[in-house]
Design an enzyme around this catalytic site. Structure first.
Site, short mmCIF file in Angstrom:
data_model
loop_
_atom_site.label_atom_id
_atom_site.label_comp_id
_atom_site.label_asym_id
_atom_site.label_seq_id
_atom_site.Cartn_x
_atom_site.Cartn_y
_atom_site.Cartn_z
N GLY A 198 -75.34 -3.65 -11.23
CA GLY A 198 -74.26 -3.91 -12.18
C GLY A 198 -74.12 -2.75 -13.17
O GLY A 198 -73.02 -2.39 -13.58
N SER A 199 -75.26 -2.17 -13.54
CA SER A 199 -75.23 -1.02 -14.46
C SER A 199 -74.52 0.15 -13.80
O SER A 199 -73.73 0.86 -14.45
CB SER A 199 -76.65 -0.60 -14.83
OG SER A 199 -77.34 -1.69 -15.38
N ASP A 210 -71.98 -11.41 -15.47
CA ASP A 210 -72.57 -12.74 -15.70
C ASP A 210 -71.57 -13.86 -15.44
O ASP A 210 -71.81 -14.99 -15.87
CB ASP A 210 -73.08 -12.83 -17.15
CG ASP A 210 -74.15 -11.81 -17.44
OD1 ASP A 210 -74.79 -11.33 -16.49
OD2 ASP A 210 -74.35 -11.47 -18.62
N HIS A 248 -78.61 -13.50 -11.18
CA HIS A 248 -77.15 -13.62 -11.23
C HIS A 248 -76.63 -14.64 -10.21
O HIS A 248 -77.39 -15.19 -9.43
CB HIS A 248 -76.52 -12.24 -11.05
CG HIS A 248 -76.72 -11.38 -12.27
ND1 HIS A 248 -75.74 -11.17 -13.22
CD2 HIS A 248 -77.81 -10.75 -12.72
CE1 HIS A 248 -76.24 -10.43 -14.19
NE2 HIS A 248 -77.50 -10.16 -13.92
N ASN A 273 -75.11 9.40 -6.53
CA ASN A 273 -75.26 8.63 -5.30
C ASN A 273 -75.72 7.24 -5.71
O ASN A 273 -76.89 7.02 -6.05
CB ASN A 273 -76.28 9.26 -4.35
CG ASN A 273 -76.46 8.39 -3.11
OD1 ASN A 273 -75.83 7.33 -2.98
ND2 ASN A 273 -77.31 8.80 -2.21
C1 LIG Z 1 -73.23 -8.39 -18.84
C2 LIG Z 1 -74.11 -7.52 -17.99
N1 LIG Z 1 -73.65 -6.33 -17.60
C3 LIG Z 1 -74.40 -5.50 -16.84
C4 LIG Z 1 -75.66 -5.86 -16.41
C5 LIG Z 1 -76.47 -4.92 -15.55
O1 LIG Z 1 -76.61 -5.38 -14.24
P1 LIG Z 1 -77.83 -4.82 -13.33
O2 LIG Z 1 -79.07 -5.48 -13.80
O3 LIG Z 1 -77.45 -5.21 -11.95
O4 LIG Z 1 -77.86 -3.35 -13.53
C6 LIG Z 1 -76.18 -7.08 -16.81
C7 LIG Z 1 -77.57 -7.43 -16.41
O5 LIG Z 1 -77.98 -8.36 -15.93
C8 LIG Z 1 -75.40 -7.94 -17.62
O6 LIG Z 1 -75.87 -9.13 -18.03
#
Ligand SMILES: Cc1ncc(COP(=O)(O)O)c(C=O)c1O
Length: 442
Positions: free
Chosen positions: A87-88, A195, A221, A289
């Site tokens: 997600g990041s 979320d 998630h 990447n």
């Molecule tokens: C609102 C939100 N954005 C982004 C992320 C980042 O996701 P990831 O952990 O897959 O990098 C999270 C993390 O859980 C999140 O709660």
């Protein structure tokens, strides 16, 4: 190949058996079994898909990835879904894509501002700073835990180019107001939907309103592939830009292992390269990447089949808890869905009322001691974290639009517990009893 297929069948059937033995249901014992805030919910299908993909040994983005992208896009009713490894990464790609020179005057440039909130997860904001943009923090409101849309105009400056917000804990923010604001001022709109998979606003899935939506598939998630993420967009140019930044910055859009999809691999002119330089190795962006492996996507495909069930289960658990503790509304500010929305909750939020007569630590320790896992609302107030120390000291790199008093209140007095599909009715009854039990002693 028949021999190989027979062996594969045998292996997959053994994997199925293995799942029953190793991951079958276990008994819930009150106070002993941990009730976590979230986690993987899976059956033999996730394991067999994973092993099937491993045996295929394609490894990088492949058929399971394309299948996942197609099915999730169909489910959400959006033109394009693009997989990435978290997600990041999805948030980083969303911001990076919008800095592309290919967008001409519409592109976001260094020093431009993005309106957001500080009460959330850091990597909603980090990509702005990584791209030399300036996050402008607006306060949030209770009991929705989302941006105070009344502050949007005040937060805007001549450098404002985008709004990027998460739907806090699955509760949609006021999309109508944000959309109107973005349209009025010609701003990019990014929804961090990490979320909120399955949440609806005005009858439509969140994540599909903005120019770009993002998703996380980290284990707690709504669905998981271990690590994983996705982006949604309805704009074919934005899709190409996201893929380019994800795939090393390349200009070519051939799928992994394919050549010459455009039919012009050796006949085009780019930059100052000689005419006909192999399109496969032409780079139009300073990319990354951030691709996903096909084994992750294989797990995701099995999870996707369960998504409707997961959505209803989260909603059921949240409603059961909400009803079960409604009499405690004088102790806690209890969460409320945003008007015009049906949230698919990530968790259940509590904020202690002023003068509650107990501290957050008191209640959190009570729950944790009985096996009920708790979490804070991520960063609370992100600006207060050590990563902001340097910027705060130098007074640069970000801006506050008004005070963040509700954000600070959340940082001090808010916590949450899980409603994920792994929590059974029996567990939730125990959670409700345990929360009430905290007050019997007082
Ligand atoms: C609102 C939100 N954005 C982004 C992320 C980042 O996701 P990831 O952990 O897959 O990098 C999270 C993390 O859980 C999140 O709660």
């Amino acid at each position: 190949m028949t021999k190989a297929n027979d062996i594969k069948k045998e292996i997959l059937s053994l994997v199925r058996k293995y799942h029953t033995e190793a991951h079958g249901p276990s008994e819930f014992i009150e106070g002993i079994t941990r009730i976590s805030y979230g986690g993987r919910v899976f059956d033999h299908k996730e394991l067999t898909n994973l092993v099937d993909s491993a045996l295929e040994f394609w490894l990088t983005t492949g058929r399971y990835s394309y299948m996942f992208e197609t099915h999730l896009a169909e489910f959400l009713g959006i033109a394009h879904c693009i997989l990435t490894n978290s997600g990041s990464s999805a948030n980083l790609l969303a911001i990076s894509a919008l800095t592309s020179e290919k967008l001409g005057d519409r592109r976001i440039q260094k020093g431009d501002e993005v309106i957001t909130v500080a009460a959330g997860f850091p990597t909603t904001v980090t990509p702005m700073l990584q791209n030399g943009l300036v996050p402008v923090f607006v306060d949030v409101t209770l009991p929705t835990y989302n941006i105070d849309v009344a502050m949007l105009e005040e937060a805007r400056s001549s450098r404002t180019r985008a709004v990027m917000l998460a739907h806090t804990m699955g509760n949609p923010f006021d999309i109508e107001s944000v959309l109107r604001f973005c349209e009025k001022h010609d701003l990019w709109f990014i929804e961090d939907n990490c979320d909120a998979l399955g949440s609806k606003y005005d009858g439509k899935f969140t994540g599909t309103f903005g120019h770009i939506g993002t998703q996380s598939f980290y284990p707690p998630h709504h669905i998981t592939m271990g690590e994983g993420g996705a982006l949604y967009t309805g704009d074919p140019l934005v899709k190409r830009l996201i893929e380019s930044f994800r795939d090393w910055g390349r200009d070519c859009h051939c799928a992994s292992g394919r050549d010459n999809t455009c039919g012009n691999r050796f006949s085009q002119k780019f930059g100052e390269l000689p005419v006909g330089y192999d399109h496969k190795y032409v780079f139009s962006h300073f990319g990354y990447n951030l691709k996903v492996t096909d084994m992750q996507a294989a797990i995701g495909c099995a999870q996707l089949e369960k998504l409707p069930l997961f959505i209803s289960s989260r909603m059921k658990n949240w409603n059961m808890l909400h009803e079960g503790i409604s009499s405690l509304a004088d102790r806690f500010i209890l969460p409320e869905p945003t008007k015009n929305s049906i949230p698919c909750w990530f968790g259940y939020l509590f904020t202690l009322r002023e003068g509650a007569g107990f501290t957050r630590e008191d209640i959190v320790s009570h729950l944790e001691a009985r096996g009920i896992q708790t979490r804070m609302l991520f960063a609370g107030n992100l600006v207060k974290h050590p990563c902001f120390d340097g910027l705060r000291k130098r007074g640069e790199g970000y801006r506050l639009a008004g005070d963040l008093s509700t954000t600070d209140k959340i940082m001090r007095n808010t916590f949450w517990i899980g409603v994920y599909p792994g929590i059974t009715e029996k567990m939730m009854e125990f959670v409700i009893r345990t929360i009430h039990g905290f007050f019997y002693k007082r």
